[in-house]
Design an enzyme around this catalytic site. Structure first.
Site, PDB file in Angstrom:
ATOM      1  N   SER A  42       0.810  -1.218   0.000  1.00  0.00           N
ATOM      2  CA  SER A  42       0.000   0.000   0.000  1.00  0.00           C
ATOM      3  C   SER A  42       0.845   1.270   0.000  1.00  0.00           C
ATOM      4  CB  SER A  42      -0.911   0.014   1.236  1.00  0.00           C
ATOM      5  OG  SER A  42      -1.565   1.254   1.379  1.00  0.00           O
ATOM      6  N   TYR A  76      -2.508   5.502  -4.640  1.00  0.00           N
ATOM      7  CA  TYR A  76      -3.545   6.515  -4.695  1.00  0.00           C
ATOM      8  C   TYR A  76      -3.014   7.689  -5.504  1.00  0.00           C
ATOM      9  CZ  TYR A  76      -6.206   4.320  -0.883  1.00  0.00           C
ATOM     10  OH  TYR A  76      -6.945   3.462  -0.115  1.00  0.00           O
ATOM     11  N   THR A  96      -6.003   2.452  -6.838  1.00  0.00           N
ATOM     12  CA  THR A  96      -7.266   2.349  -6.115  1.00  0.00           C
ATOM     13  C   THR A  96      -8.191   3.445  -6.612  1.00  0.00           C
ATOM     14  OG1 THR A  96      -6.347   1.313  -4.137  1.00  0.00           O
ATOM     15  CG2 THR A  96      -8.377   2.560  -3.866  1.00  0.00           C
ATOM     16  N   LYS A 153      -8.183  -0.979  -9.406  1.00  0.00           N
ATOM     17  CA  LYS A 153      -8.831  -1.675  -8.286  1.00  0.00           C
ATOM     18  C   LYS A 153     -10.068  -0.895  -7.831  1.00  0.00           C
ATOM     19  CE  LYS A 153      -7.951  -3.054  -3.463  1.00  0.00           C
ATOM     20  NZ  LYS A 153      -8.930  -2.145  -2.795  1.00  0.00           N
ATOM     21  N   HIS A 191     -13.713  -2.568  -1.814  1.00  0.00           N
ATOM     22  CA  HIS A 191     -12.860  -2.097  -0.717  1.00  0.00           C
ATOM     23  C   HIS A 191     -13.176  -2.853   0.575  1.00  0.00           C
ATOM     24  CE1 HIS A 191      -9.982   1.351  -0.576  1.00  0.00           C
ATOM     25  NE2 HIS A 191     -10.046   1.141   0.726  1.00  0.00           N
TER      26      HIS A 191
END
Length: 358
Positions: A110, A133, A159, A228, A252
């Site tokens: 992440s 992100y 994401t 995603k 999510h």
């Protein structure tokens, strides 16, 4: 021997992890949006699919191997991107990637990891993807892409379903904030001190991201891009049209929109929309090896596992994560054999029937 060393299922690990974590951290890691209807729907969607075994098939040799964007993995099970592993255990993301590598599985790291992406990559022995992100600071976003490529990550996972964090009852009740020892290590100078996770994300993550940014991201490097958070067939088509190499059907983990469609219900339409133009994966409520087999039979290339990995980490660090990942692979292999599937390519739609017999 501890339950963490020899679990019958990930739920054995969950019970142990629950005793290891403070209540507010357990709630943050395991909670969903609102009344958590989607959290439950993800599991219910797997339960609504019965397996229909074939008999008298030679399963004396079983092969779980597959490839994900060209990288060979030992099984079609992957570690989903999750923020702040240090909330679960001091060894955090390095322990998670060591465990995934030891089991021959893919791990997605992440943006909001509690170690830098370089520190994590240095511990990896298996393939890594980097979850991204789009930040308000596009220069910082590009820098993350450059760093991920230089560190050996093999793909970028954008994401797309979290322009702002969802309304999460549990975190609102507890006023959850990151402890002082946990911070987003990839974002130098940023701490979570004095702010909720939602407030921190709203400062950093750009809510104006559109499909144009997928194409922009695709042009920043030669790394393949996975989008995603796709639940609509039309969005899956747009992802491919804008250069995506893969789509991860995800809500999510039920943490964004309470009442959103379960991922296994959304999967067939996404697959129909993209055909063979990209790889399609699924996450959300994957708790058993039988769930992985249902996902494969439905057409997904792999199933991504989230919360159970953090349960294993909380229960017993790297060894706990390995135990969690191993139980998926072991149950998947045995169930494939019992269903007449000697390899993952033989798990087709004829293996499934709607409805579960009581």
């Amino acid at each position: 021997m501890s339950v963490a060393a020899n679990p019958a299922s990930v739920y054995d690990i969950a019970r142990l992890a629950r005793t290891m974590l403070p209540g507010h951290i357990w709630d943050y890691l395991n909670g969903g949006a609102g009344q958590e209807r989607t959290l439950g729907a993800n599991r219910a969607a797997f339960h609504r699919l019965s397996l229909v075994p074939a008999v008298l098939t030679d399963v004396s040799r079983r092969d779980l191997r597959t490839t994900l964007l060209g990288a060979e993995v030992a099984a079609p099970v992957a570690v989903a991107p999750m923020a702040y592993h240090r909330l679960a255990h001091v060894d955090a993301e390095p322990a998670t990637v060591r465990a995934a590598g030891a089991e021959g599985l893919l791990c997605v790291v992440s943006t909001f990891a509690s170690h830098t992406l370089e520190e994590i990559a240095a511990e990896a022995t298996g393939p890594l993807w980097f979850q991204l992100y789009c930040l308000r600071d596009r220069g910082l976003t590009k820098d993350l892409v450059d760093r991920a490529r230089a560190a050996g990550y093999r793909a970028l996972v954008l994401t797309a379903d979290a322009p702002m964090l969802g309304y999460r009852d549990r975190d609102i009740r507890t006023g959850f904030q990151l402890p002082a020892h946990v911070r987003p290590a990839n974002l130098a100078g940023t701490t979570g001190s004095g702010a909720t996770v939602a407030e921190l994300n709203s400062v950093l993550v750009d809510p104006s991201v559109t499909w144009r940014d997928v194409a922009w991201l695709r042009g920043l490097s030669d790394l393949p891009v996975v989008v995603k958070g796709v639940l609509r067939a039309a969005d899956a088509q747009r992802a491919v049209d804008h250069g995506a190499d893969g789509v991860l059907v995800s809500n999510h983990g039920g943490r964004q929109v309470d009442g959103a469609i379960a991922t296994m219900r959304a999967l067939p339409a996404v697959l129909d929309a993209v055909g063979d133009r990209c790889e399609v994966y699924v996450d959300g409520g994957v708790r058993r090896g039988t769930d992985v087999l249902r996902a494969l039979a439905s057409g997904a290339r792999a199933a991504f596992v989230g919360r159970p990995v953090l349960w294993g980490l909380a229960a017993d660090g790297e060894a706990g994560v390995r135990a969690v990942l191993r139980v998926y692979s072991e149950e998947l292999e045995l169930t494939m054999a019992a269903c007449g599937c000697p390899d993952v390519t033989s798990a087709g739609p004829e293996l499934l029937a709607a409805g579960v017999d009581d």
